[in-house]
Design an enzyme around this catalytic site. Structure first.
Site, mmCIF file in Angstrom:
data_model
loop_
_atom_site.group_PDB
_atom_site.id
_atom_site.type_symbol
_atom_site.label_atom_id
_atom_site.label_comp_id
_atom_site.label_asym_id
_atom_site.label_seq_id
_atom_site.Cartn_x
_atom_site.Cartn_y
_atom_site.Cartn_z
ATOM 1 N N ASP A 61 2.804 -7.123 -9.078
ATOM 2 C CA ASP A 61 2.115 -6.674 -7.842
ATOM 3 C C ASP A 61 2.975 -6.036 -6.921
ATOM 4 O OD1 ASP A 61 0.724 -6.580 -5.400
ATOM 5 O OD2 ASP A 61 -0.277 -8.360 -5.842
ATOM 6 N N ASN A 88 1.845 6.201 -7.292
ATOM 7 C CA ASN A 88 0.466 6.638 -7.517
ATOM 8 C C ASN A 88 -0.505 5.372 -7.080
ATOM 9 O OD1 ASN A 88 -1.970 7.656 -9.292
ATOM 10 N ND2 ASN A 88 -1.774 5.778 -9.998
ATOM 11 N N TYR A 152 -7.985 4.393 5.349
ATOM 12 C CA TYR A 152 -7.507 4.974 3.917
ATOM 13 C C TYR A 152 -7.037 6.242 4.088
ATOM 14 C CZ TYR A 152 -7.808 7.195 -0.455
ATOM 15 O OH TYR A 152 -7.428 7.915 -1.811
ATOM 16 N N ALA A 154 -5.941 7.414 7.122
ATOM 17 C CA ALA A 154 -4.536 7.424 7.761
ATOM 18 C C ALA A 154 -3.453 6.916 6.890
ATOM 19 C CB ALA A 154 -4.726 6.484 8.938
ATOM 20 N N LYS A 156 -3.032 7.719 3.837
ATOM 21 C CA LYS A 156 -2.748 8.806 3.090
ATOM 22 C C LYS A 156 -2.004 9.890 3.812
ATOM 23 C CE LYS A 156 -3.849 7.504 -1.127
ATOM 24 N NZ LYS A 156 -3.022 7.146 -1.912
HETATM 25 N N1 LIG Z 1 -9.952 8.743 -7.816
HETATM 26 C C1 LIG Z 1 -10.015 9.491 -6.656
HETATM 27 O O1 LIG Z 1 -11.159 10.317 -6.352
HETATM 28 C C2 LIG Z 1 -8.837 9.647 -5.929
HETATM 29 C C3 LIG Z 1 -9.023 10.650 -4.925
HETATM 30 C C4 LIG Z 1 -7.780 11.011 -3.917
HETATM 31 C C5 LIG Z 1 -6.790 10.121 -4.045
HETATM 32 N N2 LIG Z 1 -6.770 9.121 -5.192
HETATM 33 C C6 LIG Z 1 -5.419 8.349 -5.147
HETATM 34 O O2 LIG Z 1 -5.026 8.306 -6.521
HETATM 35 C C7 LIG Z 1 -4.284 7.126 -6.714
HETATM 36 C C8 LIG Z 1 -4.630 6.789 -8.146
HETATM 37 O O3 LIG Z 1 -5.988 6.305 -7.996
HETATM 38 P P1 LIG Z 1 -6.860 6.216 -9.130
HETATM 39 O O4 LIG Z 1 -7.979 7.108 -8.613
HETATM 40 O O5 LIG Z 1 -6.508 6.536 -10.462
HETATM 41 O O6 LIG Z 1 -7.651 4.742 -9.155
HETATM 42 P P2 LIG Z 1 -7.701 3.680 -9.876
HETATM 43 O O7 LIG Z 1 -8.131 3.665 -11.221
HETATM 44 O O8 LIG Z 1 -8.298 2.542 -8.976
HETATM 45 O O9 LIG Z 1 -6.030 3.085 -10.033
HETATM 46 C C9 LIG Z 1 -5.224 2.421 -9.091
HETATM 47 C C10 LIG Z 1 -4.302 1.724 -9.955
HETATM 48 O O10 LIG Z 1 -3.324 1.007 -8.873
HETATM 49 C C11 LIG Z 1 -3.035 -0.288 -9.494
HETATM 50 N N3 LIG Z 1 -2.813 -1.089 -8.170
HETATM 51 C C12 LIG Z 1 -3.758 -1.524 -7.422
HETATM 52 N N4 LIG Z 1 -3.171 -2.533 -6.593
HETATM 53 C C13 LIG Z 1 -1.884 -2.856 -7.225
HETATM 54 C C14 LIG Z 1 -0.981 -3.665 -6.531
HETATM 55 N N5 LIG Z 1 -0.978 -4.295 -5.743
HETATM 56 N N6 LIG Z 1 0.159 -3.567 -7.403
HETATM 57 C C15 LIG Z 1 0.508 -2.777 -8.504
HETATM 58 N N7 LIG Z 1 -0.662 -2.053 -9.059
HETATM 59 C C16 LIG Z 1 -1.756 -1.832 -8.430
HETATM 60 C C17 LIG Z 1 -4.423 -0.779 -10.374
HETATM 61 O O11 LIG Z 1 -3.986 -1.599 -11.364
HETATM 62 P P3 LIG Z 1 -4.183 -2.939 -11.319
HETATM 63 O O12 LIG Z 1 -5.296 -3.354 -10.673
HETATM 64 O O13 LIG Z 1 -4.110 -3.626 -12.606
HETATM 65 O O14 LIG Z 1 -2.996 -3.491 -10.327
HETATM 66 C C18 LIG Z 1 -4.939 0.725 -10.928
HETATM 67 O O15 LIG Z 1 -4.367 0.915 -12.146
HETATM 68 C C19 LIG Z 1 -4.558 6.342 -5.754
HETATM 69 O O16 LIG Z 1 -3.464 6.332 -4.717
HETATM 70 C C20 LIG Z 1 -5.751 6.859 -4.913
HETATM 71 O O17 LIG Z 1 -5.442 6.675 -3.399
HETATM 72 C C21 LIG Z 1 -7.764 8.918 -5.956
#
Ligand SMILES: NC(=O)c1ccc[n+]([C@@H]2O[C@H](COP(=O)([O-])OP(=O)(O)OC[C@H]3O[C@@H](n4cnc5c(N)ncnc54)[C@H](OP(=O)(O)O)[C@@H]3O)[C@@H](O)[C@H]2O)c1
Length: 252
Positions: A61, A88, A152, A154, A156
């Site tokens: 975590d 990420n 959120y 803010a 980023k």
């Molecule tokens: N998808 C979009 O539309 C989008 C758009 C803009 C930006 N982003 C950014 O892209 C990045 C990746 O997101 P994603 O879209 O791929 O979403 P996602 O599938 O929800 O991936 C987020 C990952 O972070 C891990 N995580 C969450 N809390 C954690 C913690 N406390 N410690 C360790 N790991 C943790 C989660 O795994 P566990 O739950 O197993 O810990 C998960 O694998 C994020 O920063 C998000 O803000 C995404």
């Protein structure tokens, strides 16, 4: 597009158990790097590791005390170096101002801002040695307003300012710092935010309608740019935020 050659490099990817992080971990591995994939769910990380033998898993975590140091130690005990840190892992949260409370703001910033900072701090001595790279994952909404999810956005925006500030601070050490700002991309992010399936589907349809290229992105389409920003031959690129969002920021 061909990937850069990262043979022998060591890459830490947070949030590697799903979405953009999984795609990035696999893309780095295919480019020849040794990858430490970090996240809380062991099974999700194992599914990522099953896609390429160069991916090792480290369940943690990121908000836990000392997590940054523990993660960097896990990488260096195994490979004795760190070349790239990909911050990420992140969460999104619908939180209109009327419903804002201290605990939810703290939780959001703990993962989206504090954890990337402390992981970068722990990795810095190694990045200085390797003239390494930090890639932060922001969002279109790191530089566009997001009504209903202001904190959120803010968080980023903070990550983008850390990117620019660290880029200047670390330039003399030969450490480059850049960010990718994805638009709406297929992942677990919306369900992880606690939204129901119906709400998720309507958000996705609305996003696809607003994106000039007419669809949401795929994780690989973001991951390939993360790998490019980390390419050791991209020697003169630092402090940049690259938006990869099908044109959304231009109209959103
Ligand atoms: N998808 C979009 O539309 C989008 C758009 C803009 C930006 N982003 C950014 O892209 C990045 C990746 O997101 P994603 O879209 O791929 O979403 P996602 O599938 O929800 O991936 C987020 C990952 O972070 C891990 N995580 C969450 N809390 C954690 C913690 N406390 N410690 C360790 N790991 C943790 C989660 O795994 P566990 O739950 O197993 O810990 C998960 O694998 C994020 O920063 C998000 O803000 C995404």
């Amino acid at each position: 597009m061909p990937h850069p050659d990262l043979t022998g490099r060591v890459v830490i990817v947070t949030g590697a158990g799903s979405g953009i992080g999984r795609a990035a971990a696999v893309a780095f591995a295919r480019a020849g790097a040794n990858v430490l994939g970090v996240g809380r769910r062991r099974t999700a990380l194992q599914e990522t590791a099953a896609e390429h033998p160069n991916v090792a898993t480290f369940p943690a975590d990121l908000r836990a005390d000392g997590a940054g140091g523990t993660i960097v130690r896990a990488a260096t005990e195994r490979w004795d170096r760190v070349d790239v840190v990909v911050n990420n892992a992140g969460v999104t949260a619908a939180m209109p101002l009327a419903d804002t409370d201290a605990a939810r703001v703290s939780d959001l910033f703990a993962l989206n801002v504090v954890a990337p900072s402390l992981l970068a701090t722990a990795a810095l001595p190694y990045l200085r040695t390797t003239h390494g790279v930090i890639v932060n994952v922001s969002s279109t909404y790191g530089h566009r307003p997001m009504p209903g999810a202001a904190h959120y956005a803010a968080s980023k925006a903070a990550l983008e300012q850390l990117t620019r500030s660290w880029a200047v601070e670390l330039a003399a050490d030969g450490v480059r710092v850049n960010a990718v700002a994805p638009g709406p991309t297929e992942s677990e992010a919306l369900t992880a935010a606690g939204l129901s399936e119906g709400v998720v589907e309507s958000i996705k349809a609305e996003e696809a309608r607003r994106i000039p290229l007419g669809r949401r992105g795929e994780p690989d389409e973001v991951a390939s740019w993360i790998v490019r920003l980390a390419d050791p031959t991209a020697t003169w690129l630092t402090g940049q935020v690259l938006t990869v969002d099908g044109g959304l920021e231009l109209v959103g």
